[in-house]
Design a protein around this motif. Structure first.
Motif, PDB file in Angstrom:
ATOM      1  N   LEU A   1       0.823  -1.201   0.000  1.00 22.81           N
ATOM      2  CA  LEU A   1       0.000   0.000   0.000  1.00 22.81           C
ATOM      3  C   LEU A   1       0.857   1.251   0.000  1.00 22.81           C
ATOM      4  O   LEU A   1       0.593   2.205  -0.758  1.00 22.81           O
ATOM      5  N   ALA A   2       1.913   1.286   0.830  1.00 16.41           N
ATOM      6  CA  ALA A   2       2.757   2.470   0.921  1.00 16.41           C
ATOM      7  C   ALA A   2       3.462   2.749  -0.409  1.00 16.41           C
ATOM      8  O   ALA A   2       3.495   3.896  -0.886  1.00 16.41           O
ATOM      9  N   ALA A   3       4.037   1.721  -1.022  1.00 18.10           N
ATOM     10  CA  ALA A   3       4.757   1.915  -2.279  1.00 18.10           C
ATOM     11  C   ALA A   3       3.795   2.285  -3.409  1.00 18.10           C
ATOM     12  O   ALA A   3       4.115   3.132  -4.261  1.00 18.10           O
ATOM     13  N   THR A   4       2.596   1.682  -3.422  1.00 18.41           N
ATOM     14  CA  THR A   4       1.623   1.995  -4.459  1.00 18.41           C
ATOM     15  C   THR A   4       1.155   3.440  -4.359  1.00 18.41           C
ATOM     16  O   THR A   4       1.093   4.162  -5.361  1.00 18.41           O
ATOM     17  N   LEU A   5       0.831   3.892  -3.152  1.00 15.78           N
ATOM     18  CA  LEU A   5       0.395   5.272  -2.966  1.00 15.78           C
ATOM     19  C   LEU A   5       1.514   6.252  -3.286  1.00 15.78           C
ATOM     20  O   LEU A   5       1.272   7.331  -3.842  1.00 15.78           O
ATOM     21  N   THR A   6       2.745   5.887  -2.947  1.00 16.37           N
ATOM     22  CA  THR A   6       3.872   6.757  -3.280  1.00 16.37           C
ATOM     23  C   THR A   6       4.013   6.932  -4.777  1.00 16.37           C
ATOM     24  O   THR A   6       4.235   8.033  -5.289  1.00 16.37           O
ATOM     25  N   MET A   7       3.874   5.823  -5.520  1.00 13.27           N
ATOM     26  CA  MET A   7       3.961   5.906  -6.971  1.00 13.27           C
ATOM     27  C   MET A   7       2.825   6.742  -7.543  1.00 13.27           C
ATOM     28  O   MET A   7       3.034   7.569  -8.445  1.00 13.27           O
ATOM     29  N   ILE A   8       1.608   6.556  -7.030  1.00 18.10           N
ATOM     30  CA  ILE A   8       0.467   7.323  -7.530  1.00 18.10           C
ATOM     31  C   ILE A   8       0.683   8.812  -7.302  1.00 18.10           C
ATOM     32  O   ILE A   8       0.497   9.638  -8.214  1.00 18.10           O
ATOM     33  N   LEU A   9       1.087   9.201  -6.098  1.00 18.56           N
ATOM     34  CA  LEU A   9       1.299  10.615  -5.797  1.00 18.56           C
ATOM     35  C   LEU A   9       2.421  11.199  -6.642  1.00 18.56           C
ATOM     36  O   LEU A   9       2.344  12.348  -7.088  1.00 18.56           O
TER      37      LEU A   9
END
Length: 572
Positions: A540-548
């Motif tokens: 979740l953390a890495a996915t949200l970081t990529m999205i942002l």
């Protein structure tokens, strides 16, 4: 310098309330999927895959049907969403931020959650099929949507005035003007969408999450198993079948469509060399064509035009008696969305709080490393796709010879060839870094190339003849004619290539080869590693970081360049 770059790069990056709402909704969906994923069967095993050549036709048909289903959804989505975003200001204010976010979602990290959640509520075979179609859909849809939107906002003003003078209803305006203006770039982006779908086919038909082996019968799984077992003969048979399917589609579908769509070019003089297709010419000469057109196609179109024309007229003429306040409809949606936001934020906070403090600097460094690789891949792609795309798009004989070759090369799954590339690059210094950039380049450069070809193909011949008469040559011709004409298409290609490059980091930065794991620092490696180990907090953390990261870059550069293309580089 500030004056020059001021039109492209704003001083600050603002995430609007719509962006925050979309991100929270996405978090809620992701967390809900993770919650359902926990209830998925503990062990899942796919069907046995045979490597005998005689099974390839059946496997190819299964994969072709998945691709066709995903493309049908992509085309419907692109026409609907692109039309609304370009026609209605309120819809554009909502849809464009949504597209920014959705395009930045690394689907290869989202897919395991989708597959696991579907297996918790649906039969296993149905769930895996749907998950595969979803992944192929997300690899096809974004470049088509952005291409149609770009075509809509760059329609010449005089053509819109003609549509108003003839009092065309919305359906007739869409069919005769908007869809016709978008035909050529939409066909080229459809070819790119199929190439992108073939690229992700191996990942869509076979992937593992812990002890769960999601596998489908298809050509992508055949290639994956052949590569894993090192069966070179089976790999050659599989690639040969894939190339045969691609060449067949080029001859039976794409080349006839390009020959048909040539009539929609914006030009005052007739082209010297129109695109040709033996199948399209055969159809034009056949008596069956005339019978089908007069007896079936034209009457069907007339009925559709009449029905949709009456519907649009009724909607316009209907009196607004005692209109129901909009808040009556919006209030329940706001309440449901608010509950979802709160739930998503709470569950996301619980998951993210499980991460150790040392994860923050790792995520920051991984983001910078992946961003550097994405930018390098895009610069390399631009260096060769722009001149080649212009040459192919403006030279009809060259396009006839090169187009099938480009489709074949673009459609070969790079993940099938990547082990061979990795075998050589691991022997040189920084081999894994070079291999990661190479795989990202192989998966994203075609988005730029196909859009450049579409832009150069749509360039009016009268403008080309005018520059020749005026003696404009060399760099001056590029400055005053070619670059302004292809600029909107270049921006569309770079936007979709950027999203594809970020998705490709997941398979480029973390590779299992010959029983060993090769990885480098990056967000893609973190997502792949978290997926394999079922580490949902890090996922979740890495996915949200990529999205942002992707959304922020879109706001810094792409949104302003899109506005510049619509204002200064339209064919008026």
């Amino acid at each position: 310098m500030r004056r020059f770059f001021g039109a492209f790069i704003p001083i600050r990056v603002a995430l609007t309330g719509a962006d925050v709402a979309i991100l929270l909704l996405l978090i809620a969906i992701l967390v809900l999927g993770m919650t359902l994923a926990v209830r998925a069967p503990a062990a899942i095993s796919g069907p046995a895959i045979q490597l005998a050549p005689e099974v390839l036709p059946y496997y190819a048909v299964r994969s072709l049907l998945r691709m066709a289903a995903a493309y049908a959804l992509s085309l419907l989505f692109s026409l609907t969403v692109g039309y609304m975003a370009a026609t209605y200001r309120w819809a554009g204010a909502v849809i464009l931020p949504v597209l920014d976010v959705l395009q930045s979602v690394p689907i290869l990290s989202f897919l395991p959650v989708v597959a696991l959640s579907l297996t918790a509520i649906l039969p296993e075979d149905v769930a895996v099929e749907l998950a595969s179609i979803v992944l192929i859909f997300t690899s096809q849809v974004w470049n088509m949507t952005f291409s149609f939107y770009q075509s809509m906002i760059t329609i010449p003003a005089d053509l819109r005035e003609v549509a108003q003078i003839f009092r065309l209803n919305p359906w007739l305006r869409f069919r005769h003007l908007e869809l016709a203006h978008a035909a050529i770039p939409l066909i080229w982006n459809s070819m790119m969408s199929w190439a992108g779908g073939w690229f992700f086919l191996m990942a869509a038909e076979t992937f593992t999450v812990g002890a769960r082996d999601f596998r489908l019968i298809g050509l992508g799984t055949y290639l994956q198993v052949a590569a894993e077992q090192g069966d070179l003969q089976a790999l050659i048979w599989g690639l040969g079948t894939l190339i045969g399917v691609i060449v067949g589609m080029d001859q039976l579908l794409w080349r006839p469509l390009l020959a048909w769509a040539d009539k929609f070019r914006l030009e005052m003089v007739e082209s010297d060399e129109a695109p040709s297709s033996w199948l399209y010419d055969l159809w034009q000469r056949a008596a069956l064509s005339e019978w089908f057109t007069e007896r079936i196609w034209n009457p069907l179109l007339e009925r559709v035009d009449a029905a949709l024309g009456r519907l649009s007229a009724q909607l316009v003429a209907r009196p607004a008696l005692n209109p129901i306040p909009a808040r009556v409809f919006l209030l329940p949606l706001v309440v449901i969305a608010g509950i979802g936001f709160i739930y998503g934020a709470y569950m996301a906070f619980r998951l993210l709080s499980a991460l150790p403090p040392s994860s923050a600097p790792v995520l920051g460094l991984a983001t910078l490393a992946s961003m550097a690789r994405v930018l390098v891949a895009q610069l390399i792609a631009m260096a060769w796709t722009v001149p080649l795309g212009v040459a192919v798009g403006m030279n009809r004989p060259l396009a006839a010879r090169v187009q099938p070759l480009i489709q074949v090369v673009a459609s070969i799954p790079a993940t099938a060839l990547f082990p061979v590339i990795l075998l050589f690059l691991l022997r040189v210094p920084m081999g894994i870094e070079l291999a990661a950039v190479a795989l990202m380049l192989m998966g994203t450069q075609w988005y730029v190339l196909f859009n450049i070809i579409a832009g150069a193909s749509a360039l009016p011949r009268d403008l080309v003849f005018t520059t020749e008469i005026l003696g404009i040559r060399g760099l001056e011709r590029w400055r005053v004619l070619i670059m302004p004409a292809i600029f909107p298409y270049l921006i569309t290609g770079l936007i979709t290539a950027s999203g594809g490059a970020w998705n490709a980091t997941i398979v480029a930065e973390y590779v299992e080869f010959a029983g060993q794991t090769h990885m480098t620092l990056g967000l893609g490696a973190l997502i792949a590693q978290a997926t394999g180990h079922g580490d949902y907090p890090m996922l979740l953390a890495a996915t949200l970081t990529m999205i942002l990261t992707v959304v922020t870059f879109n706001r810094l550069v792409w949104r302003r360049l899109y506005a510049l293309a619509a204002e200064r580089f339209r064919m008026d």
